[in-house]
Write an enzyme that holds these catalytic residues in place. Structure first.
Site, PDB file in Angstrom:
ATOM      1  N   HIS B  12       6.570 -44.304  40.468  1.00 39.62           N
ATOM      2  CA  HIS B  12       5.726 -45.000  39.477  1.00 39.62           C
ATOM      3  C   HIS B  12       5.805 -46.526  39.642  1.00 39.62           C
ATOM      4  O   HIS B  12       5.800 -47.267  38.658  1.00 39.62           O
ATOM      5  CB  HIS B  12       6.051 -44.537  38.053  1.00 39.62           C
ATOM      6  N   HIS B  59      11.206 -49.150  31.090  1.00 44.43           N
ATOM      7  CA  HIS B  59      11.880 -50.223  31.828  1.00 44.43           C
ATOM      8  C   HIS B  59      12.056 -51.433  30.923  1.00 44.43           C
ATOM      9  O   HIS B  59      11.417 -52.467  31.132  1.00 44.43           O
ATOM     10  CB  HIS B  59      11.072 -50.604  33.057  1.00 44.43           C
ATOM     11  N   GLU B 240      16.494 -42.706  39.342  1.00 45.60           N
ATOM     12  CA  GLU B 240      15.327 -42.192  38.594  1.00 45.60           C
ATOM     13  C   GLU B 240      14.984 -40.760  38.997  1.00 45.60           C
ATOM     14  O   GLU B 240      14.341 -40.031  38.237  1.00 45.60           O
ATOM     15  CB  GLU B 240      14.101 -43.086  38.843  1.00 45.60           C
TER      16      GLU B 240
END
Lengths: 134, 280
Positions: B12, B59, B240
């Site tokens: 992403h 984030h 992640e």
């Protein structure tokens, strides 16, 4: 099976050139990272850009943290408890991309860093472990 | 009844969103990243999921150092794109299926997964870049989206096994939702990348490819992988990838790989994408 938290954390120090964002770092960098979050608001970005030193007086950070912020010394900011996703608010406000900001921590020029990425990135060989040299 | 029919995983990278938003998608650098998603765009247009559950990490956008939920499920009706420092992405508002989201939250808690329910949050590139990759630039997203945010920033993140088991619990929850819905689950983030320190720019292609292979060949290996292996082999932000295991756990034992794409680089990151079909 219960993982031993002390052994779990100790292993992180064996990775070269990497500061894992542990609870200890998160505590040390609390206000530094919260300052970074304040730059998500346009009006705060304007105040910061107008007078960085004045903006920092509102934040209970250490002298070293403030100096590293003014110098955009991202490697030092990580050492002082900063996290890259929080620090991203600072370099985004400067109009820098992740590549531009992250490359400053590697001792490489942005151009050389970009070329390394296009050539497949930095090999993990030799930088997985300090003690095991692999 | 609702059912999970397929899962997919994708990186992403925020720069992909910026390239799409700023009309740079015809540049050769970005074509190499984006061409591998064309198959999936055609596939998902045929599949027409009613809902996608998007597993992503925030984030430092909605969650700062004041609040660090390990697993947070978005339960509001809508979620706006976050301003991450350069203004919000010009993408549609995310519309949730809040009935399903609350049902999953309640079911998972009774199933011993203590979810955090969140409403007043914005969603950052972790959630919106995958939507752009699969759906392009529509005026409205063509399906409902349940955001599921996982802490992978402040250590420790959840273990891979915990993520897998949450995926299983989500699948059980979806299966007990009375409405007839075609549901997909997406795992996002990864693959190898490190955004900090002297080791920044780390990419491990053989390791990434083995990870993609083992989503079908040997998922048990991935399920048992320790955090230190992700950190050493895939870089500090490679962690992640534990989020992909929520997707994989939700699909059950028998899956078939329909499509994959792997390219280095997008910005600092190895881009990985895989589409998996669930077999009953």
């Amino acid at each position: 099976m219960m993982t031993d938290i002390h052994a779990y954390l100790a292993e992180f120090d064996d990775i070269p050139g990497t500061r894992v964002f542990t609870a200890a770092r998160a505590r040390k960098g609390y206000w530094l990272n919260q300052f970074c979050m304040s730059l998500m608001k346009p009006q705060n970005r304007d105040r910061w850009k107008a007078d960085e030193t004045a903006y920092l007086t509102d934040w209970p950070m250490s002298v070293a943290q403030k100096a590293a912020l003014l110098a955009r010394d991202y490697d030092r900011l990580l050492e002082l408890g900063g996290n890259i996703y929080f620090l991203a608010k600072v370099f985004s406000t400067d109009g820098l991309s992740f590549v531009q900001a992250v490359s400053t921590m590697t001792g490489m020029s942005v151009e050389d860093y970009k070329a390394m990425m296009i050539a497949g990135g930095r090999s993990p060989v030799g930088i997985r472990s300090r003690t095991e040299d692999r | 009844m609702a059912r999970i029919t397929a899962g997919l995983a994708t990186s992403h990278v925020p720069a992909i969103g910026a390239a799409i938003d700023n009309g740079k998608t015809d540049e050769p650098y970005w074509r190499k990243v984006l061409d591998g998603y064309q198959w999936t765009q055609a596939w998902i247009a045929r599949e027409k999921p009613d809902v996608v559950i998007v597993v992503y990490n925030d984030h430092a956008s909605a969650f700062d150092m004041n609040l660090i939920p390990t697993f947070a499920i978005g339960c509001a009706e809508t979620f706006a794109p976050a301003d991450e420092g350069w203004g919000p992405r010009p993408v549609p508002i995310v519309e949730n299926n809040a009935d399903l989201a609350w049902h999953i939250a309640q079911s998972c808690i009774l199933d011993e997964f203590d979810m955090t329910m969140v409403s007043g949050i914005t969603v950052d590139h972790g959630l919106t870049v995958p939507l752009s990759l699969m759906f392009g630039q529509p005026d409205a997203w063509p399906c409902k989206v349940v955001p599921l945010a996982v802490n992978v920033v402040t250590y420790p993140p959840p273990s891979g096994n915990r993520c897998w088991r949450l995926g299983e619990a989500i699948a059980r929850a979806v299966a007990s939702f009375p409405e007839d819905l075609n549901v997909q689950i997406w795992g996002t983030g990864g693959m190898s990348h490190q955004l900090q320190g002297a080791r920044a720019g780390l990419i491990n292609q053989p390791w990434d490819k083995a990870f993609l292979d083992d989503l079908t060949n040997d998922p048990e290996r991935l399920r048992r992988m320790s955090h230190i292996e992700y950190l050493r082999e895939a870089g500090s932000e490679g962690i992640e990838l534990v989020m992909w295991l929520i997707m994989r756990g939700a699909l059950g034992p028998d899956v078939r790989e329909l499509h994959r794409h792997y390219h280095v680089p997008a910005s600092n990151t190895a881009v990985g994408h895989i589409v998996l079909e669930k077999h009953p």
